[in-house]
Design an enzyme around this catalytic site. Structure first.
Site, mmCIF file in Angstrom:
data_model
loop_
_atom_site.group_PDB
_atom_site.id
_atom_site.type_symbol
_atom_site.label_atom_id
_atom_site.label_comp_id
_atom_site.label_asym_id
_atom_site.label_seq_id
_atom_site.Cartn_x
_atom_site.Cartn_y
_atom_site.Cartn_z
ATOM 1 N N GLY A 127 -24.892 56.164 -73.853
ATOM 2 C CA GLY A 127 -25.015 54.732 -74.117
ATOM 3 C C GLY A 127 -23.690 53.994 -73.975
ATOM 4 O O GLY A 127 -23.604 52.934 -73.352
ATOM 5 N N ARG A 128 -22.616 54.560 -74.530
ATOM 6 C CA ARG A 128 -21.329 53.855 -74.507
ATOM 7 C C ARG A 128 -20.660 53.893 -73.142
ATOM 8 O O ARG A 128 -19.597 53.303 -72.953
ATOM 9 C CB ARG A 128 -20.407 54.418 -75.593
ATOM 10 C CG ARG A 128 -20.233 55.913 -75.566
ATOM 11 C CD ARG A 128 -19.616 56.422 -76.861
ATOM 12 N NE ARG A 128 -19.514 57.875 -76.924
ATOM 13 C CZ ARG A 128 -20.475 58.679 -77.368
ATOM 14 N NH1 ARG A 128 -21.630 58.167 -77.747
ATOM 15 N NH2 ARG A 128 -20.292 59.980 -77.421
ATOM 16 N N GLU A 187 -33.306 48.562 -84.619
ATOM 17 C CA GLU A 187 -32.879 47.167 -84.505
ATOM 18 C C GLU A 187 -33.502 46.508 -83.274
ATOM 19 O O GLU A 187 -34.042 45.400 -83.328
ATOM 20 C CB GLU A 187 -31.350 47.082 -84.382
ATOM 21 C CG GLU A 187 -30.581 47.536 -85.598
ATOM 22 C CD GLU A 187 -30.250 49.038 -85.587
ATOM 23 O OE1 GLU A 187 -31.014 49.825 -84.999
ATOM 24 O OE2 GLU A 187 -29.240 49.411 -86.198
ATOM 25 N N LYS A 194 -29.391 56.700 -90.096
ATOM 26 C CA LYS A 194 -30.649 56.144 -89.553
ATOM 27 C C LYS A 194 -31.837 56.725 -90.317
ATOM 28 O O LYS A 194 -32.769 56.011 -90.682
ATOM 29 C CB LYS A 194 -30.799 56.510 -88.074
ATOM 30 C CG LYS A 194 -29.866 55.794 -87.132
ATOM 31 C CD LYS A 194 -30.222 56.199 -85.694
ATOM 32 C CE LYS A 194 -29.163 55.757 -84.708
ATOM 33 N NZ LYS A 194 -29.379 56.296 -83.358
ATOM 34 N N GLU A 225 -16.927 56.800 -81.383
ATOM 35 C CA GLU A 225 -18.190 57.536 -81.278
ATOM 36 C C GLU A 225 -17.985 58.803 -80.431
ATOM 37 O O GLU A 225 -18.622 59.821 -80.654
ATOM 38 C CB GLU A 225 -19.298 56.650 -80.687
ATOM 39 C CG GLU A 225 -20.689 57.135 -81.029
ATOM 40 C CD GLU A 225 -21.793 56.146 -80.674
ATOM 41 O OE1 GLU A 225 -22.110 56.019 -79.478
ATOM 42 O OE2 GLU A 225 -22.358 55.502 -81.575
ATOM 43 N N LYS A 256 -31.626 52.966 -74.301
ATOM 44 C CA LYS A 256 -31.763 54.248 -73.596
ATOM 45 C C LYS A 256 -32.898 55.069 -74.214
ATOM 46 O O LYS A 256 -33.753 55.585 -73.525
ATOM 47 C CB LYS A 256 -30.429 55.002 -73.672
ATOM 48 C CG LYS A 256 -30.432 56.307 -72.957
ATOM 49 C CD LYS A 256 -29.073 56.951 -73.031
ATOM 50 C CE LYS A 256 -29.185 58.435 -72.750
ATOM 51 N NZ LYS A 256 -27.925 59.133 -72.920
ATOM 52 N N HIS A 315 -1.391 35.718 -86.871
ATOM 53 C CA HIS A 315 -1.464 34.909 -88.087
ATOM 54 C C HIS A 315 -2.394 35.553 -89.118
ATOM 55 O O HIS A 315 -2.830 34.900 -90.060
ATOM 56 C CB HIS A 315 -1.925 33.487 -87.741
ATOM 57 C CG HIS A 315 -1.019 32.843 -86.744
ATOM 58 N ND1 HIS A 315 0.149 32.206 -87.110
ATOM 59 C CD2 HIS A 315 -1.063 32.791 -85.394
ATOM 60 C CE1 HIS A 315 0.763 31.766 -86.020
ATOM 61 N NE2 HIS A 315 0.049 32.116 -84.962
#
Ligand code: F6P
Length: 545
Positions: free
Chosen positions: A264-265, A208, A507, A350, A202, A381
Site C-alpha cells: 500500500g505505501r 474506514e 483493528k 510502517e 488494496k 515558529h
C-alpha cells in the site's frame, strides 16, 4: 547489523565527539565530497556529523550486507516479503519509463501495461465527459479519493505538490478518515450528480474506507431518488480484491487492479494514483513515473559511495545507531509539500518499525526513528526552539526547491534563505563567548546568565535536499529516493520492510469495542477499556451524543 559493526561505528562516533561540526564543515572540499546530484535532485550531507572514515566504515557494512544482490532480487520480483510470501515490485510499475532493461517478469510488466492503458481510457473518459464505454457517470467536476494509508498519503501528496501542473478538469478531494465531520462536510458541499468516488483499497476490507463508501453510496442514491443503477455509475474502485469490490456494487470493468506485489505505501505509482492522473492528465502521471524510474536507474547503477538512496540510508543508520537519535524531522520549505512528513512517516515507520528479524529473532540494534515534521518556515515558529537548544539531538532533513512556480521572487528568496540558515544554525551554533559579546547592560553575572541562555550548542546534524523545481519528475525522484533508502535500511537492520503486522491488533480490538459503545455488551474488554467505555456511555446519557 552485527555487534562488531555497531562497535566499529561507536568507535567512529566517539572519535568524532572530539570534533565540532563547525570544524568538519570548514574542511577543504568537504562540501564538494558530501554533495551529490542526480538530474534535478541535489543532496547535501556536509552538515552531517560524519567524516570520510566513518562513512567508509558504513560503506563496508552495507557492502557486506550485499545490498546490490538484495536490490536486484527485489527488482527481479523474488518473494522478499517472506512473512506474506510476496514479491515486491513497485519498481515494475515505472519500468516502462526506465532507461535500463527491466528485470521484472514479463507477465507482470504486461499486466501493468494493460492496467495503465485502462487507467488512461478512464482518465480520458472522465476528462472528456463520456461514459468510457464502461457505464461511468458523465459530467464529473469533482472526484473524491476514498482511501487511507498508502491509498491516500502518496496520491494526496502528489496532487497537492503538483497543483501547478493540474489540468483543472476536475477538483480533487480526499477522504481518508472515518471521522464523520469531513464526510458530512463533503456531502453538504459537493453536487452528488457531478461527483465521482474513487474507492481505493488494496484489501477492500479497510473499515474506514468501506464505512465512508457506504455513506457516499446512500448519498448518491438519495440524489437519484433511490435509483441504484444511476447512483452506482459514480463509483470506480482500485483494488486487488475485485470480488469484494464487485460485492460492494462496482462492476469489474470499473475496478482497476492493485496487486499483492505492490505494498500500500508503495502504491502511488499504480492505479492507486488514479486521482493524480485525473488531476495532471496521464502524461503528467507518466512524468511522475519517469522521475521515479530515473532514481531506480541510479540506484541500480551507482556504486554505494555515489548512490543517493544508499547514502541517505547509511546516514540515517549512523544517526540512529551510532549517534543514538531516536527521531528525525522532515521539514519541507514549500507549503505544497506539507504532506511529505506524513507520507514519509508511513513509508519509513510502517516499513521499518519492527523489532524482530524475518527469522523471528530480536533485532541486534535500534530500528526506525520516529519520523515527524512540518513545513518551514512555520516549523521555525513552533518546534525549532527545541531543535536548536533542547536536550535531544534531532537530525533534520530539509527539502527545498531552487525555482518556485510563481513570480513572487522576494517570498521565495526569503524561504530559501531560511532553509539554509536553519541548517547552518543547527550545525554551527553560537558559542558562549559570542553570546556574551552580544549581551548588553547589567552586571557580569547577569550577562553570564543571559549568555548561557543565548548560547546554541550547534553540532546538530542535517541533510539538505534541493530540487531544481518541483515537477512530476523531481517529485517522483524524491519519493523513489526514500523508498530505496528504506530497502537499504531494512538490510542493515535485518527486518522485513514490506509487511505491517503491527497494525492488525488495534483493528481487531476496535471491532470488538464497537458493539460495547452502542449496546450494553462490554464483555471480554480489559478493565481500562471497560472504564473508558463506561465514561463515554455516562457522557452520552447526560446528553452528549
Ligand atoms: O493499516 C495499514 C494499512 O494496511 C496500510 O498498509 C495501507 O496502506 C492501509 O492500511 C490501507 O489499506 P487498503 O489499501 O487495503 O485499504
Amino acid at each position: 547489523m552485527l555487534d562488531s559493526d555497531l562497535a566499529l561505528l561507536a568507535g567512529h562516533a566517539a572519535r568524532l565527539r572530539q570534533r565540532h561540526l563547525r570544524d568538519l564543515i570548514a574542511e577543504p572540499s568537504r562540501s564538494v565530497r558530501y554533495q551529490h546530484r542526480v538530474g534535478p535532485l541535489l543532496i547535501d550531507f556536509s552538515r552531517q556529523k560524519i567524516d570520510d572514515d566513518a562513512l567508509a566504515a558504513l560503506g563496508e557494512i552495507v557492502e557486506k550486507a550485499r545490498w546490490t544482490e538484495a536490490r536486484d532480487t527485489m527488482f527481479r520480483g523474488e518473494p522478499i516479503n517472506t512473512s506474506e510470501n510476496r514479491a515486491v515490485l513497485h519498481t515494475a510499475l515505472r519500468a516502462s519509463e526506465s532507461q535500463l532493461p527491466a528485470l521484472a517478469p514479463r507477465d507482470v510488466l504486461a499486466e501493468i501495461d494493460a492496467a495503465q492503458q485502462r487507467m488512461e481510457s478512464l482518465v480520458d473518459a472522465i476528462h472528456g465527459g463520456t461514459d468510457g464505454g464502461i457505464g461511468l457517470a458523465t459530467g464529473i467536476t469533482d472526484v473524491v479519493n476514498l482511501g487511507i494509508g498508502g491509498s491516500d498519503l502518496g496520491p494526496r501528496l502528489a496532487v497537492e505538490a503538483l497543483g501547478a501542473f493540474a489540468l483543472g478538469k476536475v477538483r480533487c478531494h480526499f477522504l481518508p478518515n472515518v471521522d464523520g465531520h469531513r464526510t458530512a462536510a463533503l456531502m453538504r458541499t459537493l453536487d452528488p450528480r457531478r461527483t465521482l468516488v474513487l474507492l481505493v483499497s488494496k484489501s477492500f476490507s479497510t473499515e474506514e474506507t468501506l464505512l465512508n463508501g457506504h455513506l457516499l453510496r446512500e448519498w448518491l442514491r438519495d440524489a437519484y431518488a433511490g435509483d441504484h443503477a444511476d447512483a452506482d455509475r459514480h463509483f470506480v474502485a482500485v483494488s486487488a480484491n475485485v470480488d469484494a469490490a464487485r460485492a460492494f456494487g462496482v462492476p469489474a470493468e470499473r475496478v482497476l487492479p492493485m496487486w499483492d506485489f505492490v505494498g500500500g505505501r508503495y502504491s502511488v505509482w499504480s492505479a492507486a494514483g488514479l486521482v493524480v492522473a485525473l488531476a495532471l492528465g496521464m502524461p503528467g502521471f507518466r512524468a511522475l513515473l519517469r522521475g521515479a524510474a530515473a532514481m531506480d536507474d541510479h540506484f541500480r547503477s551507482a556504486a554505494w559511495h555515489a548512490n543517493l538512496p544508499v547514502l541517505l540510508a547509511l546516514v540515517g543508520a549512523w544517526n540512529r545507531n551510532a549517534q543514538g537519535c531516536a527521531s528525525r524531522a522532515v521539514v519541507p520549505y514549500l507549503d505544497s509539500l506539507a504532506e511529505l512528513p506524513a507520507y514519509l512517516q508511513q513509508l519509513e515507520m510502517e516499513s521499518l518499525g519492527k523489532s524482530v528479524t524475518p527469522d523471528g529473532a530480536p533485532v541486534a540494534q535500534a530500528t526506525v526513528p520516529v519520523v515527524w515534521g512540518n513545513v518551514g518556515t512555520n516549523a521555525q515558529h513552533a518546534f525549532f526552539q527545541a531543535l536548536h537548544q533542547g536536550t535531544d539531538v534531532v537530525p533534520v532533513e530539509f527539502v527545498g526547491v531552487v525555482r518556485a512556480s510563481h513570480g513572487l521572487r522576494e517570498n521565495h528568496e526569503a524561504l530559501l534563505a531560511n532553509l539554509l540558515a536553519q541548517g547552518a544554525a543547527l550545525a554551527l551554533g553560537r558559542t558562549r563567548e559570542e553570546a556574551l559579546a552580544e549581551a548588553r547592560g547589567g552586571s557580569d553575572a547577569e550577562r553570564e546568565t543571559l549568555a548561557a541562555q543565548r548560547t546554541f550548542p550547534g553540532d546538530r546534524p542535517s541533510t539538505t535536499i534541493l530540487l531544481d523545481e518541483l515537477t512530476p519528475e523531481s517529485l517522483g525522484m524524491l519519493l523513489a529516493l526514500h523508498e530505496h533508502a528504506v530497502l537499504v535500511q531494512s538490510l542493515l537492520w535485518n527486518v522485513n520492510a514490506f509487511d505491517q503486522w503491527g497494525v492488525e491488533l488495534g483493528k481487531t480490538l476496535a471491532k470488538a469495542i464497537r458493539p460495547a459503545l452502542t449496546g450494553t455488551e462490554a464483555n471480554g474488554l480489559d478493565a481500562a477499556t471497560r472504564a473508558l467505555v463506561a465514561a463515554i456511555r455516562i457522557a452520552r446519557s447526560r446528553g452528549v451524543s
